[in-house]
Design an enzyme around this catalytic site. Sequence first.
Site, PDB file in Angstrom:
ATOM      1  N   CYS A 257      65.876  34.296  -1.980  1.00  0.00           N
ATOM      2  CA  CYS A 257      65.467  35.484  -2.032  1.00  0.00           C
ATOM      3  C   CYS A 257      63.974  35.709  -1.544  1.00  0.00           C
ATOM      4  O   CYS A 257      63.377  36.642  -1.370  1.00  0.00           O
ATOM      5  CB  CYS A 257      65.380  35.893  -3.815  1.00  0.00           C
ATOM      6  SG  CYS A 257      64.302  34.946  -4.604  1.00  0.00           S
TER       7      CYS A 257
ATOM      8  N   CYS B 215      64.770  44.487  -0.375  1.00  0.00           N
ATOM      9  CA  CYS B 215      65.198  44.386  -2.044  1.00  0.00           C
ATOM     10  C   CYS B 215      64.701  43.465  -2.772  1.00  0.00           C
ATOM     11  O   CYS B 215      64.176  43.498  -3.728  1.00  0.00           O
ATOM     12  CB  CYS B 215      66.681  44.773  -2.044  1.00  0.00           C
ATOM     13  SG  CYS B 215      67.123  45.298  -3.686  1.00  0.00           S
ATOM     14  N   CYS B 216      64.931  42.208  -2.155  1.00  0.00           N
ATOM     15  CA  CYS B 216      64.587  40.926  -2.912  1.00  0.00           C
ATOM     16  C   CYS B 216      62.895  41.216  -2.838  1.00  0.00           C
ATOM     17  O   CYS B 216      62.212  40.639  -4.186  1.00  0.00           O
ATOM     18  CB  CYS B 216      64.957  39.648  -2.239  1.00  0.00           C
ATOM     19  SG  CYS B 216      66.649  39.512  -2.443  1.00  0.00           S
TER      20      CYS B 216
ATOM     21  N   CYS C 117      74.729  41.040  -5.427  1.00  0.00           N
ATOM     22  CA  CYS C 117      74.683  40.229  -4.562  1.00  0.00           C
ATOM     23  C   CYS C 117      75.149  38.678  -4.915  1.00  0.00           C
ATOM     24  O   CYS C 117      74.976  37.730  -3.935  1.00  0.00           O
ATOM     25  CB  CYS C 117      73.426  39.943  -4.051  1.00  0.00           C
ATOM     26  SG  CYS C 117      72.467  41.667  -3.505  1.00  0.00           S
TER      27      CYS C 117
ATOM     28  N   CYS D  80      71.464  38.491  -8.728  1.00  0.00           N
ATOM     29  CA  CYS D  80      71.878  40.137  -9.128  1.00  0.00           C
ATOM     30  C   CYS D  80      73.439  40.014  -8.854  1.00  0.00           C
ATOM     31  O   CYS D  80      73.934  39.444  -8.137  1.00  0.00           O
ATOM     32  CB  CYS D  80      70.884  40.796  -8.145  1.00  0.00           C
ATOM     33  SG  CYS D  80      69.175  40.783  -8.775  1.00  0.00           S
TER      34      CYS D  80
END
Length: 248
Positions: free
Chosen positions: A244, A135-136, A221, A218
């Site tokens: 990240c 995702c990062c 998170c 985010c």
Amino acid sequence: MSAASTELARASRGIQTEGRSPEELRDLVSHWGAELELAPAETIIEWAAATFGERFCVTSSMGDAVLAHIASKVVPGIDVVFLDTGYHFVETIGTRDAVASTLDVTLLTITPVQSVAEQDAEYGKDLYKTDPDLCCALRKVKPLADALASYDAWATGLRRAETHNRVIAPVVGWDAKKGKVKVSPLARWSDEQVERYIAENGVLVNPLVYDGYPSIGCAPCTRRVAPGEDARSGRWAGTGKTECGIHS
């Protein structure tokens, strides 16, 4: 006057429009890294602007506007790059908007190729839970790499005091993954120095900082940090993840 200041006085600001080769960039790092290690943040930014011209930018995650504020005074109109992952707190977006409207900078908002909905459709809902590294990579690392393609050097708000993993962050270093010069004008700043600069200059701060979020990423998170906890312990809590990938 130091050698750095002398060289800066001779440099012509903003004339560098063509990219340098990786070898040339690494040579600059080798020559200037040690020279600028103890220089004030303003001098470091001035050197970068004089050296790289339009091929130098500042990045900001909008936890505060300290770096953007300093850069706007040294290089009015400088590009400030912000990554909108699609998962930010509304307070972070509000801080970005306030920076754009109150500082003399060119605010560039960068977004991933896929929207959150498109990412969910391809990889499954809430990828930040099932594979936070991916995702990062999709929403932060690749978008930033793409955004920096037209720059030779980028400035970050990275500080050694933030976490033990960042102790060795150089003021001027070589980012081998991106093939860019990485400038960290605030690397040597303590938390107290940051707080003092904010107070003395009325610098914008993300309101979440005063609500228990000393390090803001985010929304899904990031959690509040309890008194006495490491400032970055609220990032990816419980996953073993600490970065990240942008700074690794």
